[in-house]
Design a protein around this motif. Structure first.
Motif, short mmCIF file in Angstrom:
data_model
loop_
_atom_site.label_atom_id
_atom_site.label_comp_id
_atom_site.label_asym_id
_atom_site.label_seq_id
_atom_site.Cartn_x
_atom_site.Cartn_y
_atom_site.Cartn_z
N GLU A 1 57.93 25.80 31.92
CA GLU A 1 56.93 25.58 31.00
C GLU A 1 56.29 26.84 30.19
O GLU A 1 55.91 27.02 29.24
CB GLU A 1 55.70 24.65 31.67
N GLU A 2 55.79 27.65 31.50
CA GLU A 2 55.07 28.87 30.88
C GLU A 2 56.22 29.80 29.78
O GLU A 2 55.67 30.24 28.93
CB GLU A 2 54.81 29.79 32.08
N ASP A 3 57.46 29.49 30.48
CA ASP A 3 58.53 30.52 29.40
C ASP A 3 58.38 29.74 28.08
O ASP A 3 58.24 30.41 27.03
CB ASP A 3 59.63 30.48 29.87
N MET A 4 58.44 28.53 28.02
CA MET A 4 58.47 27.89 26.84
C MET A 4 57.21 27.91 25.73
O MET A 4 57.43 27.90 24.73
CB MET A 4 58.82 26.12 26.80
N LYS A 5 56.10 28.31 26.37
CA LYS A 5 54.88 28.59 25.68
C LYS A 5 55.31 29.97 24.89
O LYS A 5 54.80 30.10 23.55
CB LYS A 5 53.83 28.69 26.44
N PHE A 6 55.72 30.87 25.57
CA PHE A 6 56.02 32.24 25.01
C PHE A 6 57.00 32.01 23.86
O PHE A 6 56.96 32.60 22.87
CB PHE A 6 56.71 33.13 25.82
N VAL A 7 58.14 30.99 24.30
CA VAL A 7 59.21 31.02 23.21
C VAL A 7 58.68 30.31 22.01
O VAL A 7 58.83 30.61 20.82
CB VAL A 7 60.30 29.88 23.86
N GLU A 8 57.84 29.07 22.19
CA GLU A 8 57.16 28.52 21.08
C GLU A 8 56.67 29.48 20.06
O GLU A 8 56.64 29.20 19.04
CB GLU A 8 56.24 27.44 21.59
N GLY A 9 55.80 30.42 20.75
CA GLY A 9 54.99 31.40 19.86
C GLY A 9 56.05 32.08 18.85
O GLY A 9 55.80 32.18 17.61
N LEU A 10 57.13 32.40 19.37
CA LEU A 10 58.13 33.04 18.58
C LEU A 10 58.82 32.45 17.63
O LEU A 10 59.01 32.84 16.70
CB LEU A 10 59.28 33.92 19.61
N VAL A 11 58.90 31.06 18.19
CA VAL A 11 59.92 30.13 17.48
C VAL A 11 59.10 29.75 15.93
O VAL A 11 59.41 29.55 14.91
CB VAL A 11 60.35 28.82 18.14
N ARG A 12 57.57 29.53 16.19
CA ARG A 12 56.77 29.32 15.26
C ARG A 12 56.80 30.29 14.20
O ARG A 12 56.55 30.33 13.09
CB ARG A 12 55.42 29.07 15.97
N GLU A 13 56.73 31.39 14.57
CA GLU A 13 56.61 32.79 13.77
C GLU A 13 57.88 32.59 12.89
O GLU A 13 57.88 32.80 11.78
CB GLU A 13 56.42 34.09 14.51
N PHE A 14 59.09 32.56 13.67
CA PHE A 14 60.43 32.65 13.05
C PHE A 14 60.39 31.33 11.99
O PHE A 14 60.91 31.78 10.97
CB PHE A 14 61.30 32.43 14.11
N CYS A 15 59.96 30.27 12.33
CA CYS A 15 59.96 29.21 11.33
C CYS A 15 59.32 29.34 10.15
O CYS A 15 59.31 28.94 9.09
CB CYS A 15 59.72 27.82 12.02
N PHE A 16 58.14 30.11 10.46
CA PHE A 16 57.01 30.29 9.36
C PHE A 16 57.90 31.17 8.26
O PHE A 16 57.78 30.94 7.21
CB PHE A 16 55.89 30.88 10.04
N TYR A 17 58.54 32.20 8.85
CA TYR A 17 59.04 33.14 7.88
C TYR A 17 60.26 32.51 7.01
O TYR A 17 60.44 32.84 5.84
CB TYR A 17 59.56 34.47 8.49
N PHE A 18 60.87 31.54 7.75
CA PHE A 18 62.17 31.02 7.10
C PHE A 18 62.07 29.76 6.52
O PHE A 18 62.75 28.85 6.00
CB PHE A 18 63.39 31.00 7.87
N GLY A 19 60.78 29.04 6.54
CA GLY A 19 60.39 27.76 6.07
C GLY A 19 61.22 26.59 6.96
O GLY A 19 62.00 25.62 6.33
N LEU A 20 61.58 26.83 8.29
CA LEU A 20 62.24 25.90 9.12
C LEU A 20 61.32 25.07 9.90
O LEU A 20 60.09 25.50 10.14
CB LEU A 20 63.11 26.78 10.05
N ASP A 21 61.73 23.74 10.40
CA ASP A 21 61.09 23.19 11.05
C ASP A 21 61.08 23.70 12.71
O ASP A 21 61.90 23.72 13.23
CB ASP A 21 61.52 21.67 11.04
N VAL A 22 59.65 23.58 12.91
CA VAL A 22 59.49 23.96 14.61
C VAL A 22 60.22 23.05 15.65
O VAL A 22 60.60 23.70 16.43
CB VAL A 22 58.02 24.37 14.76
#
Lengths: 503, 266
Positions: free
Chosen positions: B220-241
């Motif tokens: 769970e803790e890892d996924m919190k960290f991953v989610e942060g990166l994924v959100r930033e990634f999706c923000f740049y490329f207009g993808l669905d989180v």
């Protein structure tokens, strides 16, 4: 498993002289000496002794002597003591045998087969005590020709000359990384380089910001681990060196043992505390001469073309062709490191068997670059176990512009070449990052020793030059007529470009 | 002095016609421009207070932004050449196109976002900053990434990565999302060879695992960290989180801080 390895050295102690002052116990980092309260005597664990001589030097009553263990295996010209011990050690550990310092085999030294010339009658020798002797050396790419503009009585140089390093003596301190050696050693080298008007090489562990003040005398290294490489580091150095290889371990990477990776080394190298600092064998962005050119250009672009870029390679079979490629890739300096070059840690099998003696590499590279008409495009700096000023003169006569000294510099500040640098326990406080041991090197005193060495060698170089009737080191550079060979084969003489004595 | 006079002082008259100011945003025409001139131009604009520079018609110029420490935003249209953003610490570079080899080489901070693929050796020895790649990266990505305290670089790959990903990794984070290869295993070989620090996250399954690293499902803790990166990634490329976070994530870490500690006889 019981170890079958006998002690290499035996510690002899004169108990009559020993005052039980415990200095030997305090000084030895390998726990060789111990006090027996019942006997009121100090004894030694011979197996731990590396013969670094620290206790011998510090014993106030000269009570200690270290002798090679007289007990040996049955004499055998093939199965030498070293060969048998190595096999036993590997049978017990399954490990690659590590070694510190340079190749210690006797069969590689050509310096001892070369003698220097002197003036007699037909041209006068020069007295360096009376007349100026020029040993200043500029490192960097030199233009093919110079253009001037004449205006009435004024002459202006119109050619834009590439950035140069100015050395007041053709001797620099070789790459010794912060991590392999302590910060105090780095500071000692930096101070001495600044005082002597020469340069020290940071090695690949970065440059501690405390030493940025010596940046004008630092060659900052960029190697495969890219440890401590960032904009400010590149900016602060006087030159940048891309390290491709090292004479002690050509073709392989470096593993700085985790024992030496303390908090500050972890900060500098940005790796976890206690891990081995792993420098991969190649730089993974350099798999070709074209890739090398790319890194050279990137470093020049990052530093606004303000400083020379050096490329350091180990001297290997095809050094001459490789050097040609390096020059064409845009390097301003080529650093060549011969088979006897030192290290903090290398597999012994590599150290003692891979690479070629620097003497042949200098001659081959210098000749190749001359033949191709590109010798002016890059300076040649050579390294690899240089032990005296005579060897520097011989190196320059063979074609080098300047030399790097590493082991000799460490010997000047205390090293006794015991070859155990990889343990991190250097009793002389040199090849260690232990804060307590590091204090054994006082940068003020150690830099004085280094300055003295450079001063002495510079005087000797001038003395030798004067004897030859030469008053500028530029006239000696690549001047192989000042060398003659003793006891070398015709093929060796041909490659070195020197005649036999008597010729 | 206006911007034009200052630019002329820095870069000379001949490049002035390539620059079009639009408020604090500048537009630069790069076709046929040598990388030295292009970088000089970008530096000069940064020094003259440009916040954002759009560079059009990039055709393989190398070393763009190399060694830059200015806090500028650079939008590149076209295909930048090798060593994009090498040794850089300040800029945010957005590439509208593919980037080539050694993108983010020894990068020390800032941001690179690539709307496309990246060649080999992406993020070699990164020390800090972030590198987001919408599609694939080639071989040898993230080799010898490092970290110390708050300096923690991240390489996020939307597609897949080639062999030797994260070799000799000493710190930082690599995240491979595999968004362009649904239901396919991550096939790269020698992932994390010699790894002694840092984390590699892979979405989905892996085919090959070297000795010396362990692969566990991210907690769970890892996924919190991953989610942060994924959100930033999706923000740049207009993808669905949610799409990008769908499925399980594998976390690869070194087994041991000294992978070669037993290699030697002392």
């Amino acid at each position: 498993m019981k170890s079958y390895l006998p002690p290499e050295y035996i510690v002899y102690r004169d108990h009559e002289r020993c005052t039980r002052c415990h200095v030997c116990i305090e000084q030895c980092t390998y726990e060789t000496h111990y006090y027996d309260a019942k006997d009121d005597k100090i004894y030694s664990r011979d197996n731990n002794c590396t013969n670094c001589q620290r206790c011998v030097v510090f014993c106030p009553t000269n009570a200690i002597s270290i002798l090679k263990n007289p007990n040996t295996f049955r004499e055998n010209a093939n199965w030498t003591q070293e060969a048998i011990l190595a096999i036993k050690k590997q049978a017990e550990t399954g490990g690659v045998i590590l070694a510190g310092m340079g190749c210690d085999k006797p069969f590689f030294t050509i310096w001892d087969r070369l003698v220097l010339n002197a003036s007699q009658v037909t041209n006068p020798s020069i007295d360096p005590l009376r007349e100026p002797m020029e040993i200043r050396t500029y490192l960097g790419s030199k233009p093919d020709y110079l253009e001037f503009e004449y205006n009435n009585n004024d002459v202006a140089l119109m050619t834009k000359v590439a950035p140069q390093l100015c050395l007041e003596t053709p001797i620099m301190f070789s790459a010794l990384s912060y991590g392999a050696v302590s910060l105090n050693v780095h500071e000692s080298l930096a101070r001495a380089a600044a005082e002597c008007g020469t340069y020290f090489n940071t090695g690949e562990g970065g440059l501690n910001s405390k030493l940025y003040g010596y940046g004008d005398h630092a060659i900052v290294q960029v190697a495969s681990g890219r440890f401590g490489v960032y904009k400010q580091y590149l900016d602060v150095g006087a030159a940048i060196e891309i390290k491709i290889g090292q004479g002690a371990k050509p073709g392989i990477g470096g593993h700085l043992p985790g024992e030496k990776v303390t908090e500050d080394i972890s900060r500098m190298r940005m790796i976890p505390i206690g891990t081995d600092a792993l420098s991969p064998a190649p730089q993974h962005d350099i798999y070709s001469i074209e890739d090398l050119r790319q890194l050279i250009c990137a470093l020049k672009e990052a530093t606004d073309y303000s400083k020379p870029v050096s490329v350091k390679i180990a001297a290997v079979h095809n050094s001459a062709a490789i050097a040609s490629g390096i020059v064409r890739a845009g390097a301003d300096i080529i650093a060549l490191d011969g088979v006897r070059g030192g290290t903090g840690a290398a597999p012994r099998v590599i150290r003692d068997n891979v690479g070629i003696p620097i003497e042949f590499a200098i001659a081959a590279v210098d000749q190749r670059l001359r033949d191709e008409g590109i010798r002016n495009k890059a300076s040649i700096v050579v390294a690899g176990g240089i032990r005296s000023s005579a060897e520097i003169v011989k190196a320059i006569a063979l074609g080098a512009d300047a030399v790097y000294i590493g082991t000799a510099a460490l010997v000047a500040i205390g090293c006794t070449v015991c070859q155990k640098c990889y343990t991190g326990k250097c009793p002389w406080g040199i090849a260690t990052t232990d804060p307590k041991l590091s204090r054994r090197i006082d940068p003020k005193v150690a830099s004085k020793r280094l300055v003295n060495l450079l001063l002495a060698w510079s005087s000797e170089i001038k003395e030798i030059m004067g004897g030859m009737g030469i008053n500028a080191i530029e006239s000696l550079r690549g001047n192989r007529l000042h060398l003659r060979a003793v006891g070398l084969t015709e093929a060796e003489c041909r490659i070195l470009g020197v005649k036999m004595v008597g010729e | 002095m206006g911007y034009a006079e200052e630019l002329v002082a820095d870069i000379g008259q001949k490049f002035l016609s390539r620059v079009m100011p639009k408020g604090s945003v500048y537009s630069v025409e790069a076709s046929g421009l040598h990388y030295r001139d292009l970088n000089t131009l970008l530096r000069a604009l940064g020094n003259n207070g440009a916040k954002k520079i759009e560079v059009h018609n990039i055709y393989g110029q190398r070393y763009i932004g190399t060694g830059f420490d200015q806090k500028i935003i650079v939008e590149l249209f076209g295909t930048p050449g090798n060593d994009l953003g090498a040794f850089m610490s300040g800029p945010k570079i957005f590439v509208h196109g593919n980037a080539q080899d050694c993108c983010g080489n020894t990068m020390d901070g800032g941001l690179i976002v690539v709307h496309g693929h990246v060649g080999d050796i992406a993020g070699y020895s990164m020390r800090d900053g972030k590198l987001f790649v919408r599609d694939d990266v080639g071989y040898r990505a993230g080799i010898h990434m490092k970290e110390y305290r708050d300096k923690q670089p991240a390489l996020v790959v939307g597609g897949t990565a080639g062999d030797f990903l994260g070799e000799y990794m000493a710190g930082g984070v690599i995240l491979v999302l595999g968004l362009n290869s649904e239901n396919e295993k991550f096939r790269a070989r020698y992932v994390g060879t010699g790894m002694h620090g840092g984390i590699i996250f892979v979405r989905g399954e892996m085919s090959n695992l070297v000795s010396g690293v362990k692969a566990l499902e991210a907690n769970e803790e890892d996924m919190k960290f991953v989610e942060g990166l994924v959100r930033e990634f999706c923000f740049y490329f207009g993808l669905d989180v949610d799409d990008a976070l769908d499925g399980k994530f594998i976390k690869i870490t070194p087994v041991n801080l000294r992978p070669y500690g037993n290699l030697y006889a002392y």
